[in-house]
Design a protein around this motif. Sequence first.
Motif, mmCIF file in Angstrom:
data_model
loop_
_atom_site.group_PDB
_atom_site.id
_atom_site.type_symbol
_atom_site.label_atom_id
_atom_site.label_comp_id
_atom_site.label_asym_id
_atom_site.label_seq_id
_atom_site.Cartn_x
_atom_site.Cartn_y
_atom_site.Cartn_z
ATOM 1 N N THR A 1 -23.590 -78.861 53.723
ATOM 2 C CA THR A 1 -23.171 -78.085 52.755
ATOM 3 C C THR A 1 -23.742 -76.887 52.453
ATOM 4 O OG1 THR A 1 -24.572 -79.457 51.239
ATOM 5 C CG2 THR A 1 -22.155 -80.012 51.724
ATOM 6 N N ALA A 2 -23.306 -76.057 51.874
ATOM 7 C CA ALA A 2 -23.985 -74.374 51.555
ATOM 8 C C ALA A 2 -25.125 -74.829 50.599
ATOM 9 C CB ALA A 2 -23.007 -73.593 51.012
ATOM 10 N N GLN A 3 -26.200 -74.197 51.251
ATOM 11 C CA GLN A 3 -27.604 -74.272 50.268
ATOM 12 C C GLN A 3 -27.828 -72.859 50.071
ATOM 13 O OE1 GLN A 3 -30.368 -76.329 52.594
ATOM 14 N NE2 GLN A 3 -29.240 -78.126 52.617
ATOM 15 N N GLU A 4 -28.614 -72.790 48.793
ATOM 16 C CA GLU A 4 -29.081 -71.301 48.630
ATOM 17 C C GLU A 4 -30.327 -71.146 49.247
ATOM 18 O OE1 GLU A 4 -27.953 -69.111 46.148
ATOM 19 O OE2 GLU A 4 -26.246 -70.572 45.830
ATOM 20 N N PHE A 5 -30.249 -70.033 50.100
ATOM 21 C CA PHE A 5 -31.271 -69.708 50.994
ATOM 22 C C PHE A 5 -31.450 -68.168 50.874
ATOM 23 C CE2 PHE A 5 -32.771 -67.967 55.080
ATOM 24 C CZ PHE A 5 -33.896 -68.905 55.112
ATOM 25 N N PRO A 6 -32.470 -67.917 50.844
ATOM 26 C CA PRO A 6 -33.811 -68.423 50.902
ATOM 27 C C PRO A 6 -33.948 -68.674 49.406
ATOM 28 C CG PRO A 6 -34.198 -66.073 51.063
ATOM 29 C CD PRO A 6 -32.835 -66.347 51.288
ATOM 30 N N THR A 7 -34.965 -69.834 48.976
ATOM 31 C CA THR A 7 -35.268 -69.915 47.640
ATOM 32 C C THR A 7 -36.446 -69.497 47.078
ATOM 33 O OG1 THR A 7 -36.115 -71.987 48.330
ATOM 34 C CG2 THR A 7 -33.862 -72.068 47.712
ATOM 35 N N ARG A 8 -37.385 -68.890 48.067
ATOM 36 C CA ARG A 8 -38.824 -68.253 47.704
ATOM 37 C C ARG A 8 -38.789 -67.061 48.440
ATOM 38 N NH1 ARG A 8 -41.980 -73.247 50.307
ATOM 39 N NH2 ARG A 8 -41.189 -71.888 52.040
ATOM 40 N N PRO A 9 -39.712 -66.177 47.820
ATOM 41 C CA PRO A 9 -39.967 -64.860 48.402
ATOM 42 C C PRO A 9 -40.183 -65.039 50.028
ATOM 43 C CG PRO A 9 -41.247 -64.892 46.546
ATOM 44 C CD PRO A 9 -40.635 -66.476 46.622
ATOM 45 N N ILE A 10 -39.670 -63.943 50.685
ATOM 46 C CA ILE A 10 -39.922 -64.056 52.060
ATOM 47 C C ILE A 10 -41.101 -63.265 52.601
ATOM 48 C CG2 ILE A 10 -39.000 -63.233 54.445
ATOM 49 C CD1 ILE A 10 -36.222 -63.326 52.936
ATOM 50 N N THR A 11 -42.003 -63.886 53.349
ATOM 51 C CA THR A 11 -43.270 -63.249 53.806
ATOM 52 C C THR A 11 -42.958 -62.755 55.111
ATOM 53 O OG1 THR A 11 -44.393 -65.040 52.554
ATOM 54 C CG2 THR A 11 -45.631 -63.576 54.264
ATOM 55 N N LEU A 12 -43.194 -61.497 55.140
ATOM 56 C CA LEU A 12 -43.038 -60.712 56.576
ATOM 57 C C LEU A 12 -44.353 -60.367 56.921
ATOM 58 C CD1 LEU A 12 -41.246 -59.005 58.448
ATOM 59 C CD2 LEU A 12 -41.414 -57.200 56.854
ATOM 60 N N ILE A 13 -44.819 -60.952 58.118
ATOM 61 C CA ILE A 13 -46.101 -60.767 58.567
ATOM 62 C C ILE A 13 -46.049 -59.616 59.717
ATOM 63 C CG2 ILE A 13 -47.921 -62.001 60.106
ATOM 64 C CD1 ILE A 13 -46.648 -64.544 58.838
ATOM 65 N N VAL A 14 -46.891 -58.674 59.335
ATOM 66 C CA VAL A 14 -46.898 -57.529 60.371
ATOM 67 C C VAL A 14 -48.356 -57.670 60.978
ATOM 68 C CG1 VAL A 14 -47.043 -55.142 60.554
ATOM 69 C CG2 VAL A 14 -45.534 -56.423 58.886
ATOM 70 N N PRO A 15 -48.369 -57.862 62.209
ATOM 71 C CA PRO A 15 -49.471 -57.953 63.253
ATOM 72 C C PRO A 15 -50.260 -56.549 63.533
ATOM 73 C CG PRO A 15 -47.771 -58.145 64.686
ATOM 74 C CD PRO A 15 -47.114 -58.050 63.086
ATOM 75 N N ALA A 16 -50.300 -55.801 62.436
ATOM 76 C CA ALA A 16 -50.915 -54.433 62.597
ATOM 77 C C ALA A 16 -52.020 -54.000 61.344
ATOM 78 C CB ALA A 16 -50.066 -53.284 62.766
ATOM 79 N N PRO A 17 -52.820 -53.102 61.643
ATOM 80 C CA PRO A 17 -53.491 -52.960 60.377
ATOM 81 C C PRO A 17 -52.780 -51.980 59.247
ATOM 82 C CG PRO A 17 -54.100 -51.311 62.181
ATOM 83 C CD PRO A 17 -53.349 -52.557 62.714
ATOM 84 N N PRO A 18 -52.916 -52.186 57.986
ATOM 85 C CA PRO A 18 -52.369 -51.476 57.068
ATOM 86 C C PRO A 18 -52.423 -49.842 56.960
ATOM 87 C CG PRO A 18 -53.915 -52.970 56.106
ATOM 88 C CD PRO A 18 -53.994 -53.104 57.449
ATOM 89 N N GLY A 19 -51.269 -49.143 56.823
ATOM 90 C CA GLY A 19 -51.227 -47.939 56.859
ATOM 91 C C GLY A 19 -50.798 -47.335 58.145
ATOM 92 N N GLY A 20 -50.746 -48.196 59.148
ATOM 93 C CA GLY A 20 -50.319 -47.744 60.472
ATOM 94 C C GLY A 20 -48.643 -47.481 60.462
ATOM 95 N N GLY A 21 -48.353 -47.043 61.625
ATOM 96 C CA GLY A 21 -46.929 -46.764 61.780
ATOM 97 C C GLY A 21 -46.165 -47.996 61.662
#
Length: 68
Positions: free
Chosen positions: A27-47
């Motif tokens: 049956t249909a469920q509410e998705f997503p129920t929590r904030p989505i975490t996007l993991i970026v394997p790069a240093p902050p501020g880069g392209g």
Amino acid sequence: MLKGILGALALAGTALTTTVLVPLAATAQEFPTRPITLIVPAPPGGGTDVFARQIAEAVEPILKQNVV
């Protein structure tokens, strides 16, 4: 002969049970129920980081959920 009939009955019972119970579990469920975490394997501020932030910003209204 009796084994064949019992095997066919067991198979039919399994098929019937699966046919009845699988839609209940799907049956249909509410998705997503929590904030989505996007993991970026790069240093902050880069392209890659800048691109990921733009994607996250564009996807939030579509998913109706925060992307962090």
